[in-house]
Design a protein around this motif. Structure first.
Motif, short mmCIF file in Angstrom:
data_model
loop_
_atom_site.label_atom_id
_atom_site.label_comp_id
_atom_site.label_asym_id
_atom_site.label_seq_id
_atom_site.Cartn_x
_atom_site.Cartn_y
_atom_site.Cartn_z
N ARG A 37 0.86 -1.10 -0.13
CA ARG A 37 0.19 -0.05 -0.11
C ARG A 37 0.84 1.20 0.05
N HIS A 38 2.07 1.24 0.38
CA HIS A 38 3.16 2.23 0.26
C HIS A 38 4.12 2.32 -0.78
N THR A 39 4.40 1.32 -1.42
CA THR A 39 5.58 1.42 -2.38
C THR A 39 5.16 0.22 -3.49
N ASP A 40 5.50 0.55 -4.68
CA ASP A 40 5.93 -0.46 -5.93
C ASP A 40 7.57 -1.00 -6.07
N ARG A 41 8.25 -0.64 -5.00
CA ARG A 41 9.59 -1.13 -5.22
C ARG A 41 9.91 -2.36 -4.34
N ILE A 42 8.78 -3.41 -4.50
CA ILE A 42 8.83 -4.78 -3.94
C ILE A 42 9.37 -5.88 -5.08
N ILE A 43 10.27 -6.62 -4.57
CA ILE A 43 10.58 -7.54 -5.71
C ILE A 43 10.76 -8.92 -5.14
N ARG A 44 10.64 -9.85 -6.03
CA ARG A 44 10.91 -11.32 -5.70
C ARG A 44 12.26 -11.73 -6.12
#
Length: 252
Positions: free
Chosen positions: A204-211
């Protein structure tokens, strides 16, 4: 070098945490502080860590959280590390063995701009996993995660990036995101998946999430072996199966 902390929640892990500590001592990047959160252990877990601290290649702290729950203990550890100045954070568990480049890989992703890094979990090699334990069960977990990506609860309009597979014993994130999103859920282990809650709060706070498939931790098979594949999968699927008592949740 940006201050980095590794947080390890631990409850009655005197027999297994030594392997975790040795795996951390063998890291190619030892420029971090280790925070072990003793979650009310009665077996001398804290003493094992304190003995290790005398020869560890990095600073080690043992702090106590008496309110039971892996998420609760992790939250206490993360906030303690942040208060001490850590800007980059990682978590593993006391029955796991991070790969030798685990800290270096996590640091590289976070310095490179990622805000939350969700790593890959593989079976511990020293537990001699069978072919199904090495291949079939992990495939089922990944299939469940793919289903999770399309669940209504994980596709709310407020999310800024798609759902990814996350393991609480193998993740890294910035202190800024941790504080901004609210951190890990403070709840008993049987109440919910604190790692998924953290992921969804972060989404909900960032799109800088990676697998990150190259951020690897070897995880224990003890729960799978104690409960069987079906019950273990249902446990991870929103706790659709739970043991008869809270004591049975902590497989040792």
């Amino acid at each position: 070098m940006t201050a980095f902390a590794v947080v390890v929640p631990a409850y009655n892990e005197a027999a297994s945490i030594g392997d975790t500590l040795e795996a951390l001592a063998a890291q190619t990047d030892t420029g971090f502080r280790l925070v072990v959160v003793d979650n009310g252990s009665t077996d001398g877990t804290g003493d094992v860590v304190r003995t290790f601290a005398a020869r560890a290649p990095f600073p080690v702290e043992v702090i106590t959280e008496t309110e039971r729950g892996a998420g609760t203990a992790a939250d206490t550890g993360f906030r303690h590390a942040i208060a001490a100045g850590a800007m980059l954070l990682a978590r593993t568990d006391a029955d796991c063995r991070p790969a030798p480049d685990w800290v270096a890989t996590a640091r590289a992703y976070l310095i490179g701009g990622a805000a939350l890094v969700c790593g890959r979990s593989v079976p511990r090699r020293d537990e001699r996993p069978s072919w199904p334990e090495r291949h079939v069960f992990p495939t089922a977990v990944r299939a469940a995660a793919l289903y999770g990506r399309f669940r209504r609860a994980h596709r709310a309009p407020g999310f800024r990036t798609p759902y990814v597979l996350v393991h609480g014993h193998n993740l890294a994130l910035t202190a800024d995101l941790y504080l901004t999103c609210g951190g890990t859920a403070r709840e008993p282990l049987e109440a919910g998946s604190e790692d998924v809650t953290l992921l969804n709060r972060a989404r909900r706070h960032t799109d800088r999430i990676i697998r990150a498939e190259d951020l690897v931790v070897e995880a224990s098979l003890r729960r799978l072996r104690a409960w069987g594949a079906r019950r273990t999968l249902l446990w991870y699927w929103d706790r659709r199966w739970r043991p008869g008592s809270s004591a049975e949740v902590h497989v040792r």
